[in-house]
Scaffold this motif. Sequence first.
Motif: not given
Length: 155
Positions: A142-155
Amino acid sequence: MSDAGGPYLFDVGVIALAHTEAPVREAALTYVRDAIAGDIDAVVPYPALFGAHTVLTTYYGRSNAEASRLLQNFMDAKRIHWNGELSESTVHDGFSQASETNVGGWDGYYAQVAIDEGVNTVLTIDDDFERFDAFDTEVILSPAEFSELNRFLEN
């Protein structure tokens, strides 16, 4: 899981995500497990494994050895239809697909494999495959999950 949308072609992002510790990996992992068990009809082009290896080592922090081991284990799945066809005509037609829909060369190639294999649905984490009319596209996050994945990858 029902196989109503199958056969399914697995895009690089789905394969890679299923082999991570990302908090949103469950969607990808469910499809991979169902493919391994033979509960869904899955098509995986061998070149997608090289792409997944690159994604695992470049973005998810897996070591070369770990990514290689995970993907070699995945390759042991006997119920998956492994596509190794990298013929001149498939590559040529893949570039035509890429040109006609304005996607990258790899996506054009995967689209051509999907067409050649009679795939009904491409499983992916982005919407580029929605440009193709020859099959359905299922964006597994979902868009929310994709945003969560991007946050995960930034860390």
